[in-house]
Design an enzyme around this catalytic site. Structure first.
Site, short mmCIF file in Angstrom:
data_model
loop_
_atom_site.label_atom_id
_atom_site.label_comp_id
_atom_site.label_asym_id
_atom_site.label_seq_id
_atom_site.Cartn_x
_atom_site.Cartn_y
_atom_site.Cartn_z
N GLY A 256 7.38 -7.91 -17.33
CA GLY A 256 7.39 -9.06 -16.44
C GLY A 256 8.64 -9.17 -15.60
O GLY A 256 8.98 -10.24 -15.09
N SER A 257 9.37 -8.06 -15.42
CA SER A 257 10.63 -8.09 -14.68
C SER A 257 10.43 -8.23 -13.18
O SER A 257 11.34 -8.64 -12.46
CB SER A 257 11.43 -6.81 -14.96
OG SER A 257 10.72 -5.68 -14.46
N GLY A 258 9.24 -7.84 -12.68
CA GLY A 258 9.03 -7.81 -11.24
C GLY A 258 9.55 -6.53 -10.60
O GLY A 258 9.57 -6.41 -9.38
N LEU A 259 9.96 -5.57 -11.44
CA LEU A 259 10.48 -4.29 -10.95
C LEU A 259 9.46 -3.16 -11.12
O LEU A 259 9.80 -1.99 -10.97
CB LEU A 259 11.77 -3.92 -11.68
CG LEU A 259 12.93 -4.92 -11.57
CD1 LEU A 259 14.13 -4.43 -12.39
CD2 LEU A 259 13.34 -5.13 -10.12
N GLY A 260 8.22 -3.52 -11.44
CA GLY A 260 7.19 -2.51 -11.63
C GLY A 260 7.36 -1.75 -12.93
O GLY A 260 6.94 -0.59 -13.04
N SER A 261 7.94 -2.39 -13.95
CA SER A 261 8.26 -1.68 -15.19
C SER A 261 7.02 -1.23 -15.95
O SER A 261 6.99 -0.12 -16.50
CB SER A 261 9.16 -2.55 -16.09
OG SER A 261 8.55 -3.81 -16.34
N SER A 262 5.98 -2.07 -15.99
CA SER A 262 4.77 -1.69 -16.73
C SER A 262 4.10 -0.47 -16.10
O SER A 262 3.70 0.47 -16.79
CB SER A 262 3.78 -2.86 -16.77
OG SER A 262 4.32 -3.93 -17.50
N GLU B 288 -4.55 0.92 -15.67
CA GLU B 288 -4.11 -0.47 -15.74
C GLU B 288 -5.17 -1.45 -15.23
O GLU B 288 -5.47 -2.45 -15.90
CB GLU B 288 -2.83 -0.66 -14.92
CG GLU B 288 -1.58 -0.07 -15.52
CD GLU B 288 -0.36 -0.46 -14.73
OE1 GLU B 288 0.16 -1.57 -14.93
OE2 GLU B 288 0.08 0.35 -13.88
N ASP C 198 3.19 -0.29 -7.32
CA ASP C 198 4.12 0.13 -8.36
C ASP C 198 3.86 1.55 -8.84
O ASP C 198 4.80 2.31 -9.09
CB ASP C 198 4.03 -0.83 -9.55
CG ASP C 198 4.42 -2.25 -9.20
OD1 ASP C 198 4.97 -2.45 -8.11
OD2 ASP C 198 4.16 -3.15 -10.03
#
Length: 361
Positions: free
Chosen positions: A114-120, A152, A164
Site C-alpha cells: 500500500g505504499s503507492g510505489l507499485g510495490s505489490s 494480479e 506498475d
C-alpha cells in the site's frame, strides 16, 4: 530434460508516477486510451526460489515477518501470501505442465504494502521473472509485465491498473501508452544526463503515515467511468493531458513547468474520487509547500502511502528536515535505470575452490 537450477534470485524496481496515473485503469484506457509518465527508483522487490527435496512449499517474507510451510500438493492458503500463490499456481500450470515443485520462496520488498510505489506489482514481476528463469520460459519484458498484470487483476481479481507491472519490467523513465485490446506501448525516454541528474536532485519522498487500501479508490474511479460521471471523466482526461505535457517539460528540462503540471495533476487526481486525499494529507502538502517544495502529490491511487515533492536542489535538505519534524519519514530519491533482472545464484557446494593468491615477498 536438463536439471533445473537449484537457486534463482530476481529483483524488480519500484516506481514514482510523475503524471497520468489512473488513466491506465480499465475501462478508461479501453475507451479513451491512457498515458502515464513514470520512473523507477532505488527501491526494489527481491525474490528467491530454492528447490527442496522434502515435498513442501515454504514461503518466507523478510519484510512482513511471515514464514509458512505447505505440502507441495496443497495450495498456499495464507491470505497474506496471495501474490505468491498466484504466481506459483500460474507459472507451474503454464510452464511446468502443472507439475508442482517443492521449493522455498523468499521475498523482501523495499516499501510496505500500500505504499503507492507499485510495490505489490514489483513483487509479482520479480517472482514471475524468477520462475521464467527457473523454467527457461521464452518471456521478454512485455510478456513478463502482461503476465504479472493477468495474475494480479484476473487470476487474483485485485483492483488496479497496468502501469506498475510495465515500470517494474522495463525500468528507467518511460512514457507508457495503454490502448484498447490490452495493447501497451512502452516508450523509454532519452533524458539528457544533466536533466536526469537535476531531476534526481529535486525529488523528495515521504511516508504520509497513513495506511492505504487503494482498491476502494480504484473501484470508485472505475465506477465513475462506467457510470459516465462527467466530472470524474474530465479529470481523467486532464491527467492524460498532463502526462503528455510533463513528458515535454521533462525532455526540455523545464522544471518550472514540471512543478506547475504536478500541482495541476494533483488537483485533477483529487477530482477522480473523494478518498484520494484527506485533511492529514493536505496538511503535509501545505507544510511541504511552506518549506521549499514547488509541487507535490500522493504517489499511486491515493488515500495514504508515499508522497513525493519537487524542490530546488539547494532547498532539498531544508524540505527533508521540515517533513521529518512533522513526523514523516522523508528522504532523497535515487533513480534506477534497470528493470527486472533474474539470475542463477552461485552454488558454493559445486563452485571450484579458489586458488590461494600469490603474496609478494
Amino acid at each position: 530434460m536438463s536439471a533445473l537450477p537449484r537457486t534463482i534470485h530476481a529483483r524488480a524496481p519500484l516506481r514514482l508516477g510523475l503524471a497520468g496515473g489512473g488513466t491506465d485503469l480499465s475501462p478508461f484506457c479501453d475507451l479513451y486510451g491512457g498515458t502515464v509518465l513514470n520512473l523507477t527508483i532505488g527501491r526494489s522487490a527481491f525474490a528467491a526460489i530454492e528447490l527442496r527435496d522434502d515435498n513442501r512449499v515454504e514461503v518466507v517474507t523478510g519484510d512482513l515477518g511471515i514464514r509458512e510451510s505447505f505440502p507441495v500438493e496443497a495450495p498456499i492458503s495464507d491470505p497474506r501470501l496471495a501474490l505468491h500463490r498466484g504466481v506459483y499456481e500460474r507459472m507451474i500450470a503454464e510452464f511446468n505442465g502443472g507439475q508442482r515443485l517443492a521449493m522455498t520462496i523468499h521475498t523482501n520488498v523495499g516499501a510496505p504494502p500500500g505504499s503507492g510505489l507499485g510495490s505489490s506489482s514489483a513483487l509479482v514481476v520479480a517472482l514471475v521473472d524468477a520462475f521464467r528463469l527457473l523454467f527457461g520460459a521464452p518471456l521478454g519484458p512485455y510478456d513478463i509485465a502482461h503476465l504479472a498484470y493477468e495474475i494480479e487483476r484476473i487470476d487474483l481479481a485485485q483492483a488496479g491498473g497496468k502501469q506498475d507491472q510495465y515500470a517494474a519490467a522495463f525500468g528507467g523513465v518511460n512514457f507508457i501508452e495503454f490502448l484498447a485490446g490490452d495493447r501497451v506501448i512502452v516508450n523509454p525516454l532519452r533524458v539528457a544526463p544533466a536533466i536526469r541528474y537535476e531531476l534526481e536532485s529535486r525529488l523528495v519522498t515521504c511516508q504520509s503515515g497513513v495506511s492505504r487500501h487503494s482498491s476502494a479508490i480504484i473501484e470508485r474511479q472505475t465506477a465513475s467511468v462506467k457510470e459516465a460521471d462527467c466530472k470524474a471523466i474530465d479529470a481523467m482526461h486532464r491527467l492524460k493531458s498532463d502526462s503528455i505535457e510533463m513528458k515535454r517539460a521533462l525532455l526540455m528540462g523545464d522544471f518550472g513547468a514540471m512543478a506547475e503540471i504536478l500541482n495541476h495533476s494533483w488537483a485533477a487526481k483529487k477530482a477522480t474520487a473523494a478518498a484520494v486525499t484527506s485533511p492529514h494529507i493536505d496538511a503535509i502538502v501545505e507544510h511541504a509547500l511552506a518549506n521549499g517544495a514547488e509541487a507535490g502529490k500522493i504517489s499511486g491511487a491515493g488515500g495514504g502511502g508515499f508522497m513525493f515533492f519537487l524542490v530546488a536542489p539547494t532547498r532539498r535538505h531544508q524540505l527533508i528536515e521540515a517533513l521529518r519534524q512533522k513526523g514523516t519519514e522523508a528522504d532523497a530519491v535515487v533513480l534506477s535505470d534497470t528493470g527486472c533482472r533474474a539470475w542463477v545464484a552461485p552454488d558454493h557446494r559445486t563452485a571450484p575452490t579458489p586458488k590461494t593468491p600469490l603474496v609478494a615477498a
